[in-house]
Design a protein around this motif. Sequence first.
Motif, PDB file in Angstrom:
ATOM      1  N   GLY A   1       0.838  -1.203   0.000  1.00 12.09           N
ATOM      2  CA  GLY A   1       0.000   0.000   0.000  1.00 12.09           C
ATOM      3  C   GLY A   1       0.863   1.239   0.000  1.00 12.09           C
ATOM      4  O   GLY A   1       2.092   1.158   0.142  1.00 12.09           O
ATOM      5  N   PHE A   2       0.211   2.369  -0.138  1.00 11.45           N
ATOM      6  CA  PHE A   2       0.930   3.629  -0.282  1.00 11.45           C
ATOM      7  C   PHE A   2       1.630   4.019   1.020  1.00 11.45           C
ATOM      8  O   PHE A   2       1.260   3.554   2.101  1.00 11.45           O
ATOM      9  N   MET A   3       2.623   4.924   0.884  1.00  8.39           N
ATOM     10  CA  MET A   3       3.280   5.500   2.070  1.00  8.39           C
ATOM     11  C   MET A   3       2.217   6.066   3.005  1.00  8.39           C
ATOM     12  O   MET A   3       1.276   6.707   2.552  1.00  8.39           O
ATOM     13  N   GLY A   4       2.391   5.819   4.292  1.00  5.78           N
ATOM     14  CA  GLY A   4       1.464   6.398   5.260  1.00  5.78           C
ATOM     15  C   GLY A   4       0.124   5.679   5.343  1.00  5.78           C
ATOM     16  O   GLY A   4      -0.823   6.214   5.920  1.00  5.78           O
TER      17      GLY A   4
ATOM     18  N   ASN B   1      -1.736  11.634   7.688  1.00  3.25           N
ATOM     19  CA  ASN B   1      -0.877  10.704   8.447  1.00  3.25           C
ATOM     20  C   ASN B   1       0.600  11.108   8.426  1.00  3.25           C
ATOM     21  O   ASN B   1       1.333  10.795   9.354  1.00  3.25           O
ATOM     22  N   LEU B   2       1.003  11.764   7.330  1.00  4.46           N
ATOM     23  CA  LEU B   2       2.435  12.097   7.207  1.00  4.46           C
ATOM     24  C   LEU B   2       2.728  13.565   7.489  1.00  4.46           C
ATOM     25  O   LEU B   2       3.806  14.055   7.152  1.00  4.46           O
ATOM     26  N   LYS B   3       1.766  14.245   8.136  1.00  3.06           N
ATOM     27  CA  LYS B   3       1.965  15.699   8.265  1.00  3.06           C
ATOM     28  C   LYS B   3       3.189  16.076   9.125  1.00  3.06           C
ATOM     29  O   LYS B   3       3.794  17.107   8.911  1.00  3.06           O
ATOM     30  N   ASN B   4       3.569  15.217  10.048  1.00  2.00           N
ATOM     31  CA  ASN B   4       4.754  15.521  10.859  1.00  2.00           C
ATOM     32  C   ASN B   4       5.942  14.637  10.485  1.00  2.00           C
ATOM     33  O   ASN B   4       6.841  14.405  11.291  1.00  2.00           O
ATOM     34  N   ASP B   5       5.914  14.103   9.305  1.00  3.58           N
ATOM     35  CA  ASP B   5       6.929  13.133   8.903  1.00  3.58           C
ATOM     36  C   ASP B   5       7.531  13.539   7.559  1.00  3.58           C
ATOM     37  O   ASP B   5       6.849  13.542   6.543  1.00  3.58           O
ATOM     38  N   ASN B   6       8.804  13.862   7.597  1.00  4.94           N
ATOM     39  CA  ASN B   6       9.452  14.306   6.352  1.00  4.94           C
ATOM     40  C   ASN B   6      10.509  13.340   5.862  1.00  4.94           C
ATOM     41  O   ASN B   6      11.458  13.724   5.194  1.00  4.94           O
ATOM     42  N   THR B   7      10.319  12.074   6.204  1.00  5.05           N
ATOM     43  CA  THR B   7      11.381  11.110   5.909  1.00  5.05           C
ATOM     44  C   THR B   7      11.275  10.500   4.509  1.00  5.05           C
ATOM     45  O   THR B   7      12.188   9.799   4.084  1.00  5.05           O
ATOM     46  N   ARG B   8      10.159  10.746   3.804  1.00  9.34           N
ATOM     47  CA  ARG B   8       9.985  10.067   2.519  1.00  9.34           C
ATOM     48  C   ARG B   8      10.644  10.866   1.368  1.00  9.34           C
ATOM     49  O   ARG B   8      10.170  11.951   1.017  1.00  9.34           O
ATOM     50  N   PRO B   9      11.716  10.309   0.780  1.00 15.83           N
ATOM     51  CA  PRO B   9      12.427  11.061  -0.258  1.00 15.83           C
ATOM     52  C   PRO B   9      11.547  11.440  -1.453  1.00 15.83           C
ATOM     53  O   PRO B   9      11.760  12.481  -2.064  1.00 15.83           O
ATOM     54  N   LEU B  10      10.562  10.626  -1.757  1.00 24.49           N
ATOM     55  CA  LEU B  10       9.737  10.917  -2.947  1.00 24.49           C
ATOM     56  C   LEU B  10       8.711  12.013  -2.687  1.00 24.49           C
ATOM     57  O   LEU B  10       8.059  12.478  -3.623  1.00 24.49           O
ATOM     58  N   LEU B  11       8.584  12.434  -1.427  1.00 21.83           N
ATOM     59  CA  LEU B  11       7.582  13.469  -1.121  1.00 21.83           C
ATOM     60  C   LEU B  11       8.229  14.739  -0.591  1.00 21.83           C
ATOM     61  O   LEU B  11       7.594  15.541   0.092  1.00 21.83           O
ATOM     62  N   GLN B  12       9.499  14.939  -0.915  1.00 21.73           N
ATOM     63  CA  GLN B  12      10.190  16.141  -0.440  1.00 21.73           C
ATOM     64  C   GLN B  12       9.767  17.360  -1.260  1.00 21.73           C
ATOM     65  O   GLN B  12       9.300  17.233  -2.373  1.00 21.73           O
ATOM     66  N   GLY B  13       9.960  18.528  -0.661  1.00 20.77           N
ATOM     67  CA  GLY B  13       9.713  19.779  -1.398  1.00 20.77           C
ATOM     68  C   GLY B  13       8.264  20.217  -1.355  1.00 20.77           C
ATOM     69  O   GLY B  13       7.489  19.753  -0.523  1.00 20.77           O
ATOM     70  N   ASP B  14       7.908  21.121  -2.278  1.00 24.93           N
ATOM     71  CA  ASP B  14       6.560  21.688  -2.302  1.00 24.93           C
ATOM     72  C   ASP B  14       5.565  20.717  -2.941  1.00 24.93           C
ATOM     73  O   ASP B  14       5.947  19.675  -3.459  1.00 24.93           O
ATOM     74  N   ASN B  15       4.328  21.144  -2.926  1.00 20.91           N
ATOM     75  CA  ASN B  15       3.249  20.409  -3.606  1.00 20.91           C
ATOM     76  C   ASN B  15       3.151  18.939  -3.196  1.00 20.91           C
ATOM     77  O   ASN B  15       2.997  18.057  -4.044  1.00 20.91           O
ATOM     78  N   LYS B  16       3.247  18.709  -1.896  1.00 16.64           N
ATOM     79  CA  LYS B  16       3.204  17.331  -1.401  1.00 16.64           C
ATOM     80  C   LYS B  16       1.903  16.647  -1.829  1.00 16.64           C
ATOM     81  O   LYS B  16       1.912  15.489  -2.256  1.00 16.64           O
ATOM     82  N   TYR B  17       0.804  17.387  -1.690  1.00 21.08           N
ATOM     83  CA  TYR B  17      -0.498  16.783  -2.026  1.00 21.08           C
ATOM     84  C   TYR B  17      -0.530  16.335  -3.486  1.00 21.08           C
ATOM     85  O   TYR B  17      -0.970  15.220  -3.796  1.00 21.08           O
ATOM     86  N   GLU B  18      -0.042  17.200  -4.382  1.00 25.89           N
ATOM     87  CA  GLU B  18      -0.043  16.853  -5.818  1.00 25.89           C
ATOM     88  C   GLU B  18       0.850  15.639  -6.076  1.00 25.89           C
ATOM     89  O   GLU B  18       0.512  14.757  -6.874  1.00 25.89           O
ATOM     90  N   LYS B  19       1.977  15.597  -5.377  1.00 27.63           N
ATOM     91  CA  LYS B  19       2.893  14.456  -5.552  1.00 27.63           C
ATOM     92  C   LYS B  19       2.215  13.159  -5.095  1.00 27.63           C
ATOM     93  O   LYS B  19       2.285  12.136  -5.779  1.00 27.63           O
ATOM     94  N   VAL B  20       1.557  13.228  -3.947  1.00 25.91           N
ATOM     95  CA  VAL B  20       0.879  12.035  -3.427  1.00 25.91           C
ATOM     96  C   VAL B  20      -0.200  11.603  -4.408  1.00 25.91           C
ATOM     97  O   VAL B  20      -0.321  10.426  -4.758  1.00 25.91           O
TER      98      VAL B  20
END
Length: 172
Positions: A10-13, A112-131
């Motif tokens: 399943g997806f991250m988070g 679920n990942l709002k306090n978690d910045n460990t995922r390399p594929l979700l770094q930077g801006d536009n996290k929602y769009e990336k997800v």
Amino acid sequence: MNKYNIVLIGFMGSGKTTIGKRLSLHYKKEFIDTDDFIEKKEGMKISEIFQKYGEEYFREKEEELCERFSIKKSKIISTGGGIIKNTKNMDNLKEGGKIFYLQTTAEKVIENLKNDNTRPLLQGDNKYEKVKALLEERTPLYEKYADHTINVCDSSLEYTVSLIESIIDDFK
Ligand code: S3P
């Protein structure tokens, strides 16, 4: 349960690690988290592995690890969200186990990942769009490989765990 590995995809988070640990406690079976395993083996955090050697190297490590899991050993295995990108991984995991897909939404992942910045594929801006984009791309693969699909968005952890346990207990 003794016949199969129980594999969570399943997806991250989506809660794979948390749910996997609960199942492992309940069934008193060994728990393996593929990310954790790779981090320990490489002596580095996933983010460092991506930074130093790139995603492709990490995917090779995932593939090596999945090769071990074609054997039915009654382990509980929680996988990284991208494990489904490689057909070989899924052939191996399916050979030795039953695949449970933890289905979620982009909104829930962000929460679920709002306090978690460990995922390399979700770094930077536009996290929602990336997800959203990654989730859209991967959903057909999660669905393709799932033996069981469990919607984890609207249910408590307790409910989700007991639902999965009831399915496992029905295996012959
Ligand atoms: C990834 C998910 C992560 C980890 C890596 C890549 C992905 O695992 O394997 O950051 O491609 O979705 P989780 O699903 O446990 O966050």
